[in-house]
Design a protein around this motif. Sequence first.
Motif, short mmCIF file in Angstrom:
data_model
loop_
_atom_site.label_atom_id
_atom_site.label_comp_id
_atom_site.label_asym_id
_atom_site.label_seq_id
_atom_site.Cartn_x
_atom_site.Cartn_y
_atom_site.Cartn_z
N GLN A 46 64.01 24.17 51.25
CA GLN A 46 65.35 23.66 50.94
C GLN A 46 66.30 24.76 50.49
O GLN A 46 67.51 24.55 50.41
CB GLN A 46 65.27 22.59 49.85
CG GLN A 46 64.56 21.34 50.30
CD GLN A 46 64.32 20.37 49.16
OE1 GLN A 46 64.40 20.71 47.98
NE2 GLN A 46 64.00 19.13 49.51
N GLY A 47 65.75 25.92 50.17
CA GLY A 47 66.59 27.01 49.68
C GLY A 47 66.95 26.87 48.21
O GLY A 47 67.82 27.57 47.72
N SER A 48 66.28 25.96 47.51
CA SER A 48 66.59 25.79 46.09
C SER A 48 65.89 26.83 45.22
O SER A 48 66.20 26.96 44.04
CB SER A 48 66.22 24.38 45.62
OG SER A 48 64.86 24.12 45.82
N THR A 49 64.96 27.56 45.82
CA THR A 49 64.36 28.71 45.14
C THR A 49 64.14 29.81 46.16
O THR A 49 63.97 29.54 47.35
CB THR A 49 63.03 28.32 44.44
OG1 THR A 49 62.63 29.38 43.58
CG2 THR A 49 61.93 28.03 45.44
N LYS A 50 64.19 31.04 45.70
CA LYS A 50 64.00 32.19 46.58
C LYS A 50 62.52 32.49 46.74
O LYS A 50 61.71 32.20 45.86
CB LYS A 50 64.68 33.43 45.99
CG LYS A 50 66.19 33.34 45.99
CD LYS A 50 66.77 34.63 45.42
CE LYS A 50 68.28 34.61 45.46
NZ LYS A 50 68.85 35.86 44.95
N VAL A 51 62.19 33.12 47.85
CA VAL A 51 60.82 33.58 48.07
C VAL A 51 60.54 34.72 47.09
O VAL A 51 61.28 35.71 47.08
CB VAL A 51 60.64 34.11 49.51
CG1 VAL A 51 59.26 34.72 49.71
CG2 VAL A 51 60.91 33.01 50.53
N PRO A 52 59.51 34.59 46.27
CA PRO A 52 59.16 35.71 45.40
C PRO A 52 58.67 36.88 46.26
O PRO A 52 57.79 36.69 47.11
CB PRO A 52 58.03 35.16 44.53
CG PRO A 52 58.08 33.68 44.68
CD PRO A 52 58.67 33.41 46.02
#
Length: 131
Positions: A46-52
């Motif tokens: 969803q793009g609500s968090t970035k890929v670490p």
Amino acid sequence: MRDSLEAKLEVAGFLERIINRSTYSQKEIAEMCGFNTPNIITMLKQGSTKVPVEKIPALAKALDIDRVEFFELVMKNYRPKEYEVIVEIFGEPISDAERAIIKLLRQVIPAGQLVNNTNHYRNKIREALEN
């Protein structure tokens, strides 16, 4: 420079396509990557968090995608200035597929010939790829 939302959505859209085609469930992907909960996979899609960044290799392996290309996508979108510095210092990253092609070229072109005949071999490769 693109805004942060647009950059997040490019990575999210890519991940959504790749995860949806995966033979693994989101729970399995999360476990393979060492995430504590499968909800993180939904949040990435969803793009609500970035890929670490530290999870790029594990995610690439779980999703069967090229880790270098995935690293480039993430860094160019999330941390473009840092990515520019990495490229300035180390040069353009080479994907696993590109590395395999270089290995093949080294096997096919006799040792020392590329240095002496760079344009000749460049033209031959170009011709082969255009046909």
